[in-house]
Design a protein around this motif. Sequence first.
Motif, PDB file in Angstrom:
ATOM      1  N   GLN A 129     -14.922 -18.671  16.138  1.00 33.46           N
ATOM      2  CA  GLN A 129     -16.036 -18.505  17.331  1.00 33.46           C
ATOM      3  C   GLN A 129     -16.974 -17.672  16.661  1.00 33.46           C
ATOM      4  N   ASP A 130     -17.100 -17.052  15.630  1.00 36.50           N
ATOM      5  CA  ASP A 130     -17.969 -16.277  15.049  1.00 36.50           C
ATOM      6  C   ASP A 130     -19.524 -16.807  15.141  1.00 36.50           C
ATOM      7  N   GLU A 131     -20.490 -16.316  15.942  1.00 38.18           N
ATOM      8  CA  GLU A 131     -21.770 -16.459  16.057  1.00 38.18           C
ATOM      9  C   GLU A 131     -22.501 -15.933  15.047  1.00 38.18           C
ATOM     10  N   PHE A 132     -22.224 -16.462  13.615  1.00 35.33           N
ATOM     11  CA  PHE A 132     -22.747 -15.760  12.328  1.00 35.33           C
ATOM     12  C   PHE A 132     -24.124 -16.157  11.973  1.00 35.33           C
TER      13      PHE A 132
ATOM     14  N   TYR B 297     -29.907 -15.322   2.599  1.00 34.44           N
ATOM     15  CA  TYR B 297     -30.166 -15.470   0.971  1.00 34.44           C
ATOM     16  C   TYR B 297     -30.897 -14.503   0.617  1.00 34.44           C
ATOM     17  N   GLN B 298     -30.155 -13.582  -0.034  1.00 32.42           N
ATOM     18  CA  GLN B 298     -30.790 -12.362  -0.594  1.00 32.42           C
ATOM     19  C   GLN B 298     -31.607 -12.817  -1.845  1.00 32.42           C
ATOM     20  N   THR B 299     -30.987 -13.648  -2.714  1.00 32.68           N
ATOM     21  CA  THR B 299     -31.510 -14.508  -3.874  1.00 32.68           C
ATOM     22  C   THR B 299     -30.988 -15.968  -3.699  1.00 32.68           C
ATOM     23  N   PRO B 300     -31.841 -16.822  -4.644  1.00 32.59           N
ATOM     24  CA  PRO B 300     -31.183 -18.191  -4.513  1.00 32.59           C
ATOM     25  C   PRO B 300     -29.790 -18.370  -4.727  1.00 32.59           C
ATOM     26  N   ASP B 301     -29.072 -17.429  -5.486  1.00 31.81           N
ATOM     27  CA  ASP B 301     -27.837 -17.498  -5.717  1.00 31.81           C
ATOM     28  C   ASP B 301     -26.764 -16.574  -5.147  1.00 31.81           C
ATOM     29  N   GLN B 302     -27.452 -15.811  -4.168  1.00 35.33           N
ATOM     30  CA  GLN B 302     -26.475 -14.884  -3.423  1.00 35.33           C
ATOM     31  C   GLN B 302     -26.819 -14.758  -1.919  1.00 35.33           C
ATOM     32  N   LEU B 303     -25.928 -14.804  -1.029  1.00 36.92           N
ATOM     33  CA  LEU B 303     -26.151 -14.912   0.144  1.00 36.92           C
ATOM     34  C   LEU B 303     -25.168 -13.840   1.044  1.00 36.92           C
ATOM     35  N   GLU B 304     -25.742 -13.496   2.177  1.00 40.56           N
ATOM     36  CA  GLU B 304     -24.824 -12.553   3.086  1.00 40.56           C
ATOM     37  C   GLU B 304     -24.491 -13.343   4.327  1.00 40.56           C
ATOM     38  N   LEU B 305     -23.447 -13.393   4.742  1.00 37.36           N
ATOM     39  CA  LEU B 305     -23.035 -13.794   6.086  1.00 37.36           C
ATOM     40  C   LEU B 305     -22.576 -12.328   6.910  1.00 37.36           C
ATOM     41  N   LYS B 306     -23.459 -12.604   8.145  1.00 40.72           N
ATOM     42  CA  LYS B 306     -23.251 -11.445   8.892  1.00 40.72           C
ATOM     43  C   LYS B 306     -22.537 -11.953  10.433  1.00 40.72           C
ATOM     44  N   SER B 307     -21.463 -11.192  10.664  1.00 39.47           N
ATOM     45  CA  SER B 307     -20.716 -11.618  11.860  1.00 39.47           C
ATOM     46  C   SER B 307     -21.470 -11.287  13.173  1.00 39.47           C
ATOM     47  N   MET B 308     -21.198 -11.847  14.256  1.00 34.78           N
ATOM     48  CA  MET B 308     -21.699 -11.415  15.644  1.00 34.78           C
ATOM     49  C   MET B 308     -21.528 -10.038  15.665  1.00 34.78           C
ATOM     50  N   GLU B 309     -20.567  -9.424  15.115  1.00 34.03           N
ATOM     51  CA  GLU B 309     -20.180  -7.827  15.390  1.00 34.03           C
ATOM     52  C   GLU B 309     -20.800  -6.916  14.377  1.00 34.03           C
ATOM     53  N   GLY B 310     -21.595  -7.653  13.400  1.00 37.23           N
ATOM     54  CA  GLY B 310     -22.239  -6.937  12.597  1.00 37.23           C
ATOM     55  C   GLY B 310     -21.702  -6.742  11.262  1.00 37.23           C
ATOM     56  N   GLN B 311     -20.552  -7.223  11.075  1.00 38.74           N
ATOM     57  CA  GLN B 311     -19.879  -7.132   9.594  1.00 38.74           C
ATOM     58  C   GLN B 311     -20.487  -8.015   8.562  1.00 38.74           C
ATOM     59  N   THR B 312     -20.493  -7.682   7.431  1.00 39.83           N
ATOM     60  CA  THR B 312     -21.378  -8.467   6.326  1.00 39.83           C
ATOM     61  C   THR B 312     -20.123  -8.686   5.341  1.00 39.83           C
ATOM     62  N   THR B 313     -20.441 -10.114   4.785  1.00 36.58           N
ATOM     63  CA  THR B 313     -19.799 -10.543   3.698  1.00 36.58           C
ATOM     64  C   THR B 313     -20.457 -11.188   2.552  1.00 36.58           C
TER      65      THR B 313
END
Length: 574
Positions: free
Chosen positions: A447-450, A454-470
């Motif tokens: 149920q994460d409202e993430f 996209y930092q570059t076309p080939d790299q993205l960052e997923l940020k969770s609703m609590e602020g954790q990044t992957t």
Amino acid sequence: MKLPLTILSAALLLARQSLRAVKGTRSFPRLLALLIACFALGLPTQAQDKTAELEKIFSWASKEKPGCACAVSQNGKVVFDRAYGAADLEREVLLTPNSIFDIGSVRKQFIAAATLLLVEENRLSLSQDIRSYLPELPDYGQKITLDHLLTHTSGLRDWTGLLPLANGKPDALTLILRQRGLNFKPGEEWSYSNSGYVLLTEIVARTSGQPFAEFARKRLFEPLGMASTSYVVEMTDVVKHRALAYEKQKDGWKQDMYWGNDRGGGAILSTAGDLVRWNDAFTNGKLSAFVSAKLQEPAKLNNGRTLGYARGLFLETHRGVKEVWHSGGAAGYHTWLGRFPEQQISIAVLCNSNAMPATAIAERVADLFVTYPESQKAVAGTPPALTGEALQEAKSHAGLFLNEKTGELLRLAVDRDRFRVAGGPVLLPLGKNRYRRSGAFVQYRSQDEFELKYQTPDQLELKSMEGQTTLYRRVQPYTPTASDLQALQGRYVSDELGAFFDLSTSKEGLKGRANDAPGPGFTFTPINRDTYQLAGVTVRFVRDKAGKVVALDYSNPVVRHLRFTRLNDPISRR
């Protein structure tokens, strides 16, 4: 015929005065019957109003094909209980309101209620380590509580994702007790796990000193008047009025039911009428206040995130109205049981084939009875399609991405001009190179409202609703050489499953076969040097310090990081 309201009111007033005059005389029963007839004639119930519309919903059903049973209760009273279609195609037996179905995972709320009865009596504890009840369970180095099992936050691998690989078809409990790893730390995530509920039935049986079927009958079904409901361990037992289940195929119908080990230690068989009676027990006081409250109390993760799941029940809203529900599937059987507590409406739909989904039917039935807020009267549709530059940008962002730390794959795609996670939610644009999840259902990423950026076309960052990044990086096309594939050949074994994989090479690439299964086997798609995929299955090869492949790590949607060790004798030499 309906009487006009003014005439009806006058007639009722006259009848009431007459009743007072003749009470206690021989004329009283006759006049009372007349009064009742006036009510029946002039004030039809909601069920009578809705019957014709309900009949339309089930107009597809006939005696030549399987169908469904449906029951509706309103304010604690069953106002509709009918069945449509065939219960047994061979013997030409029709479904009736007495027809009994395997309700699949709808049973989980009953298992949860049985557990909570023992918690209320202080014979079990929600916070207790389950190894105190099941000492033979492996020590995972993490405390798994009873509440973790109830809320699907235990991290236990789901036995349904293990059984197809296991040699000898062990029973569910045996298979669960063999596992030495978890999908995640208890309480960190939500992941639907049938394994937890298999363990709960065992814990209830051991604690109560009686088989779970007997405990459920004495403590739940009989007290609540559910005379047609039972917990069945041996699915081959004779059960009167049981509807058979079917699968629709090109050339007709085929029986489709789970037997033996496929039912995970047992199933609940019930009728639509009994299921709405169970629902009504939440509001009529027939369930204890403790059990009723705990069954509907939202679960929480370790990070404090509140989930739309309680204990055996989903907690959501349907078009602005609070909804408590669960669905169930067991081969050809499909069930939906839900209620709208604020309006005291309960609905049960039980079907005995895959031809019509019970959930979709239940939504249509709900629309006839539930009063929605004015702003929600229009059915919520799919998020709007992308156009122009937004659509072109989404297409450039689509692809397969890899979390290099965990090996998790994230596939993004454009489907019908909407950007989405493949097999998951739609992603709504927030601005240049930024998206957010549409909706927030517990079934995907807890149920994460993430948000995605996209930092570059080939790299993205997923940020969770609590602020954790992957971080994820795009997977580039990879074609293994013959030498690459040869390095992966061999037999891989798992003690946890008592199973093995044989991997070999062919013109198509890396071929696999499990447990000497007949047929041509299956072909894995290469993702990178050590990662291969087949539908929802991901295999990652593990190398030693010298770079030699020594094992493979197997994952599917409900099983993570199951280790298969490579034998020294490669399959290519046999």
